[in-house]
Design a protein around this motif. Structure first.
Motif, PDB file in Angstrom:
ATOM      1  N   ALA A 104      34.695   5.912 -88.033  1.00 16.43           N
ATOM      2  CA  ALA A 104      35.461   5.400 -86.892  1.00 16.43           C
ATOM      3  C   ALA A 104      36.932   5.248 -87.251  1.00 16.43           C
ATOM      4  CB  ALA A 104      34.880   4.061 -86.432  1.00 16.43           C
ATOM      5  N   LEU A 105      37.192   4.730 -88.456  1.00 17.42           N
ATOM      6  CA  LEU A 105      38.575   4.574 -88.891  1.00 17.42           C
ATOM      7  C   LEU A 105      39.254   5.932 -89.042  1.00 17.42           C
ATOM      8  CD1 LEU A 105      40.820   2.632 -89.923  1.00 17.42           C
ATOM      9  CD2 LEU A 105      40.005   3.162 -92.221  1.00 17.42           C
ATOM     10  N   GLU A 106      38.546   6.895 -89.628  1.00 17.55           N
ATOM     11  CA  GLU A 106      39.142   8.207 -89.853  1.00 17.55           C
ATOM     12  C   GLU A 106      39.359   8.971 -88.549  1.00 17.55           C
ATOM     13  OE1 GLU A 106      40.169   9.567 -93.325  1.00 17.55           O
ATOM     14  OE2 GLU A 106      40.450   7.506 -92.670  1.00 17.55           O
ATOM     15  N   ASP A 107      38.516   8.730 -87.545  1.00 15.78           N
ATOM     16  CA  ASP A 107      38.760   9.325 -86.225  1.00 15.78           C
ATOM     17  C   ASP A 107      40.101   8.855 -85.675  1.00 15.78           C
ATOM     18  OD1 ASP A 107      36.458  10.819 -86.139  1.00 15.78           O
ATOM     19  OD2 ASP A 107      35.290   9.305 -85.063  1.00 15.78           O
ATOM     20  N   LEU A 123      38.791  14.423 -95.511  1.00 22.08           N
ATOM     21  CA  LEU A 123      40.060  14.778 -96.141  1.00 22.08           C
ATOM     22  C   LEU A 123      40.297  16.283 -96.121  1.00 22.08           C
ATOM     23  CD1 LEU A 123      40.149  12.354 -99.207  1.00 22.08           C
ATOM     24  CD2 LEU A 123      41.364  12.148 -97.042  1.00 22.08           C
ATOM     25  N   GLN A 124      39.238  17.063 -96.293  1.00 22.48           N
ATOM     26  CA  GLN A 124      39.381  18.513 -96.240  1.00 22.48           C
ATOM     27  C   GLN A 124      39.831  18.957 -94.851  1.00 22.48           C
ATOM     28  OE1 GLN A 124      38.967  20.739 -98.860  1.00 22.48           O
ATOM     29  NE2 GLN A 124      39.867  22.186 -97.406  1.00 22.48           N
ATOM     30  N   LYS A 125      39.223  18.375 -93.836  1.00 21.43           N
ATOM     31  CA  LYS A 125      39.600  18.708 -92.462  1.00 21.43           C
ATOM     32  C   LYS A 125      41.042  18.294 -92.181  1.00 21.43           C
ATOM     33  CE  LYS A 125      38.188  17.915 -87.661  1.00 21.43           C
ATOM     34  NZ  LYS A 125      37.222  17.200 -86.780  1.00 21.43           N
ATOM     35  N   ARG A 126      41.427  17.128 -92.685  1.00 19.47           N
ATOM     36  CA  ARG A 126      42.797  16.656 -92.464  1.00 19.47           C
ATOM     37  C   ARG A 126      43.801  17.550 -93.177  1.00 19.47           C
ATOM     38  NH1 ARG A 126      42.760  10.976 -93.794  1.00 19.47           N
ATOM     39  NH2 ARG A 126      41.689  10.876 -91.788  1.00 19.47           N
ATOM     40  N   GLN A 127      43.444  18.013 -94.362  1.00 17.15           N
ATOM     41  CA  GLN A 127      44.329  18.915 -95.092  1.00 17.15           C
ATOM     42  C   GLN A 127      44.568  20.199 -94.300  1.00 17.15           C
ATOM     43  OE1 GLN A 127      46.307  18.958 -97.363  1.00 17.15           O
ATOM     44  NE2 GLN A 127      46.349  20.849 -98.546  1.00 17.15           N
ATOM     45  N   HIS A 172      44.311  20.611 -91.106  1.00 18.54           N
ATOM     46  CA  HIS A 172      45.081  20.292 -89.906  1.00 18.54           C
ATOM     47  C   HIS A 172      46.553  20.091 -90.240  1.00 18.54           C
ATOM     48  CE1 HIS A 172      44.439  18.330 -85.695  1.00 18.54           C
ATOM     49  NE2 HIS A 172      45.326  19.292 -85.678  1.00 18.54           N
ATOM     50  N   ARG A 173      46.841  19.465 -91.367  1.00 15.82           N
ATOM     51  CA  ARG A 173      48.235  19.250 -91.766  1.00 15.82           C
ATOM     52  C   ARG A 173      48.930  20.573 -92.080  1.00 15.82           C
ATOM     53  NH1 ARG A 173      47.839  13.801 -95.604  1.00 15.82           N
ATOM     54  NH2 ARG A 173      47.710  12.312 -93.869  1.00 15.82           N
ATOM     55  N   ILE A 174      48.231  21.470 -92.739  1.00 14.97           N
ATOM     56  CA  ILE A 174      48.814  22.785 -93.041  1.00 14.97           C
ATOM     57  C   ILE A 174      49.145  23.517 -91.742  1.00 14.97           C
ATOM     58  CG2 ILE A 174      48.301  25.060 -94.009  1.00 14.97           C
ATOM     59  CD1 ILE A 174      46.688  23.629 -96.188  1.00 14.97           C
ATOM     60  N   TRP A 175      48.224  23.446 -90.774  1.00 14.51           N
ATOM     61  CA  TRP A 175      48.461  24.087 -89.473  1.00 14.51           C
ATOM     62  C   TRP A 175      49.697  23.505 -88.800  1.00 14.51           C
ATOM     63  CZ3 TRP A 175      48.682  22.475 -84.386  1.00 14.51           C
ATOM     64  CH2 TRP A 175      48.570  23.466 -83.409  1.00 14.51           C
ATOM     65  N   TRP A 176      49.847  22.187 -88.844  1.00 12.07           N
ATOM     66  CA  TRP A 176      51.004  21.538 -88.241  1.00 12.07           C
ATOM     67  C   TRP A 176      52.292  21.944 -88.948  1.00 12.07           C
ATOM     68  CZ3 TRP A 176      52.529  18.766 -84.137  1.00 12.07           C
ATOM     69  CH2 TRP A 176      51.550  18.299 -83.264  1.00 12.07           C
ATOM     70  N   ALA A 234      51.866  16.541 -96.596  1.00 11.20           N
ATOM     71  CA  ALA A 234      51.022  17.644 -96.156  1.00 11.20           C
ATOM     72  C   ALA A 234      49.942  18.000 -97.164  1.00 11.20           C
ATOM     73  CB  ALA A 234      51.884  18.878 -95.890  1.00 11.20           C
ATOM     74  N   ASN A 235      50.031  17.472 -98.389  1.00 13.35           N
ATOM     75  CA  ASN A 235      49.132  17.918 -99.447  1.00 13.35           C
ATOM     76  C   ASN A 235      48.084  16.862 -99.782  1.00 13.35           C
ATOM     77  OD1 ASN A 235      47.941  19.280-101.496  1.00 13.35           O
ATOM     78  ND2 ASN A 235      49.616  19.025-102.955  1.00 13.35           N
ATOM     79  N   LEU A 236      46.822  17.210 -99.566  1.00 14.37           N
ATOM     80  CA  LEU A 236      45.721  16.314 -99.920  1.00 14.37           C
ATOM     81  C   LEU A 236      44.814  16.937-100.974  1.00 14.37           C
ATOM     82  CD1 LEU A 236      44.566  14.914 -96.465  1.00 14.37           C
ATOM     83  CD2 LEU A 236      45.577  13.617 -98.308  1.00 14.37           C
ATOM     84  N   ASN A 237      45.232  18.067-101.529  1.00 14.16           N
ATOM     85  CA  ASN A 237      44.354  18.784-102.454  1.00 14.16           C
ATOM     86  C   ASN A 237      43.935  17.922-103.642  1.00 14.16           C
ATOM     87  OD1 ASN A 237      44.166  21.193-101.066  1.00 14.16           O
ATOM     88  ND2 ASN A 237      46.064  21.997-101.936  1.00 14.16           N
ATOM     89  N   SER A 238      44.890  17.152-104.182  1.00 15.01           N
ATOM     90  CA  SER A 238      44.573  16.348-105.364  1.00 15.01           C
ATOM     91  C   SER A 238      43.527  15.287-105.051  1.00 15.01           C
ATOM     92  CB  SER A 238      45.844  15.689-105.905  1.00 15.01           C
ATOM     93  OG  SER A 238      46.428  14.861-104.914  1.00 15.01           O
ATOM     94  N   LEU A 239      43.605  14.695-103.855  1.00 14.38           N
ATOM     95  CA  LEU A 239      42.625  13.676-103.486  1.00 14.38           C
ATOM     96  C   LEU A 239      41.260  14.296-103.238  1.00 14.38           C
ATOM     97  CD1 LEU A 239      44.659  11.374-101.069  1.00 14.38           C
ATOM     98  CD2 LEU A 239      44.093  10.981-103.456  1.00 14.38           C
TER      99      LEU A 239
END
Length: 543
Positions: free
Chosen positions: A349-352, A484-488, A490-494, A533-538
């Motif tokens: 819910a929080l991540e949504d 986090l993978q999905k957010r990564q 989405h951030r790259i697309w943005w 924009a980078n979440l790869n490390s996490l």
């Protein structure tokens, strides 16, 4: 269906044009249209009533006589004096492009409107606390009065239609199908008509379109839409000639057997698309002579109101399950399964909301307005963005807490480490300029909950930690890795689309080399840091 459609187009679809005469004029209109079906005046009113009964024209004689001049003056102030009309950026078939018309959204405070992947942030017509010149306040008040007039006229049209017994079961909209809370004002400048590409209407040959076939999205389902027209003639007093009249084209969605209709628009007239029309039909705008304002009044969903979204975020935080309060996962039986379910549901819910906050609000605002100077930004929305940016930082901290627990395989997070994180957040928030009282008052509720929670700041040592059971650890890690993978992605697309937007410049022109000098890590004029924009490390730490 597609093959049948184009076969019918080639043969000539039947349509009725309310702007042409009969006899020789009718034949000439068919020739100009370049379509074998031609346009026929005879039977226009019957066709409109038979095929599109939920499209109602309100003649200017049925509206207050002072409405047209007062609305015209208000629109000219907002466009010429304030310069608030601008070409917005939208995504069409995966490409960043600008609208042909300039636009302005006006409505209730905190209202937004989502259109073609774009969120517009409205100028409030509630001018009591607005920090704008008096002329703009008066203009916004006139738009609000226009909204009230169209509300009443639309309500009467709806009641008349329902009284005929043709609309039973429709119009179940909270606040009423005509509870317009915003208007999207479009302006088509005739002077640029020769410099932009207007495409011919493809099915009936109605003329060249400045707005192609569409149904309005981003509105409450089954709600009505009212449109008021202000048309500027190139030469006052000049008679409208054949083919020079602005028209609204009507057709049924995904169907070719029902004839189309082209309804002429006269300066000062309004029309209403009653409840259910937008769901079953499409409309287009055929260019005429003179520049045109169209004020399109609509019911925007409550979830697109800032206050409602902020309340949802706050409520989710207050019900959040933190790792050190998840003792139930150490138990057995139903209590353990219930606790695991609550942990994942709370995190999801929080991540949504985390994703909505970043991609539907912060990045949308930055994408549209990053290149505007502070003087051209709405003070209300600047304060709101500061509040939301602060809220986004807190959500990032919560994600970090869960990741830290997964790394340590423990429900405990080192008290000093957490305090340092929260202190940096407090300093960041206190340094923000121009923040309103809402920012100051909203900060403590999360910090207090974190610092007073068991194990978060009590100085307990590692010896008192409880290990996370393996199945619970894997469940939380899988949830975090997926989000986090999905957010990564989405951030790259943005970021890719933002670079395209950057190359277009403020007015839509291509900049040399696609480059623009700006302070790194800042949103020009907005006063908050750009989002990472980078979440790869996490993500890699959770695999």
């Amino acid at each position: 269906m597609q093959e049948t459609l184009w076969q019918r187009v080639k043969e000539g679809l039947e349509w009725f044009d309310g702007a042409i005469g009969e006899g020789e004029e009718e034949e000439e209109a068919g020739r100009i249209a370049g379509n074998k079906g031609g346009g026929r005046r005879r039977g226009f009113e019957q066709a409109l009533e038979r095929y599109y009964p939920k499209f109602r024209v309100i003649h200017r004689d049925l509206l207050p006589s002072a409405l047209e001049p007062s609305t015209r003056r208000a629109l000219e102030v907002l466009k010429d004096q304030m310069g608030w009309f601008r070409r917005d950026y939208v995504w069409v078939k995966g490409k960043v492009t600008q609208t042909m018309v300039t636009r302005l959204l006006v409505g209730e405070r905190g209202c937004t409107y989502k259109y073609k992947g774009l969120r517009l942030f409205c100028r409030s017509w509630e001018t009591e606390a607005a920090k704008v010149p008096d002329s703009a306040c008066h203009a916004l008040a006139e738009i609000r009065r226009l909204n009230e007039v169209l509300k009443e006229k639309s309500r009467k049209q709806h009641e008349c239609f329902m009284a005929r017994g043709e609309g039973s079961g429709e119009g179940a909209v909270e606040g009423g199908v005509n509870s317009f809370n915003a208007t999207l004002i479009n302006y088509f400048d005739e002077s640029i008509a020769n410099h932009v590409e207007t495409r011919p209407e493809p099915y009936y040959g109605m003329g060249r379109c400045c707005i192609s076939w569409h149904a309005d999205d981003g509105v409450v389902e089954q709600s009505a839409i009212a449109v008021y027209n202000v048309i500027e003639r190139a030469e006052k007093g000049e008679e409208e000639e054949l083919g020079e009249v602005w028209k609204v084209g009507l057709k049924v969605k995904w169907e070719v057997d029902t004839p189309g209709v082209a309804v002429p628009m006269v300066n000062g007239d309004a029309y209403v698309m009653l409840s259910g029309f937008n769901e079953k039909n499409q409309h287009c705008v055929v260019c005429g002579r003179g520049s045109r304002f169209s004020s399109t009044h609509r019911v925007c969903p409550q979830e697109d109101m800032y206050h409602n979204f902020y309340c949802r975020c706050r409520e989710t935080f207050l019900q959040l399950h933190f790792p050190w309060n998840a003792r139930g996962v150490l138990q057995e039986g139903e209590e353990r399964r219930a606790c695991l379910s609550k942990i994942v549901a709370s995190l999801d819910a929080l991540e949504d909301l985390h994703d909505q906050l970043e991609f539907e609000w912060l990045r949308q605002f930055h994408f549209q307005y990053f290149d505007l100077p502070p003087s051209e930004l709405d003070d209300y929305w600047v304060e709101v963005i500061h509040v939301l940016a602060d809220l986004w930082q807190r959500m990032e901290i919560v994600v970090w807490i869960w990741i830290s627990c997964c790394r340590r395989k423990s429900f405990m997070v080192g008290g000093k480490e957490l305090r340092d994180r929260l202190e940096r957040l407090r300093q960041l928030t206190s340094q923000q300029k121009g923040q309103g009282q809402e920012v100051q008052s909203s900060l403590p509720f999360l910090m207090k909950k974190l610092l007073r929670s068991e194990g978060a700041g009590g100085g307990r040592e590692a010896a008192g930690e409880k290990a996370i059971p393996e199945d619970a650890l894997e469940l939380v890690k899988a949830t975090l890795a997926r989000r986090l993978q999905k957010r990564q992605e989405h951030r790259i697309w943005w970021e890719e689309n933002f670079r395209k937007r950057l190359s277009m410049g403020r007015g839509g022109e291509q900049r040399e080399g696609g480059k623009r000098k700006r302070k790194e890590g800042r949103a020009d004029g907005l006063g908050f840091s750009l989002l990472p924009a980078n979440l790869n490390s996490l993500v890699s730490t959770l695999k």
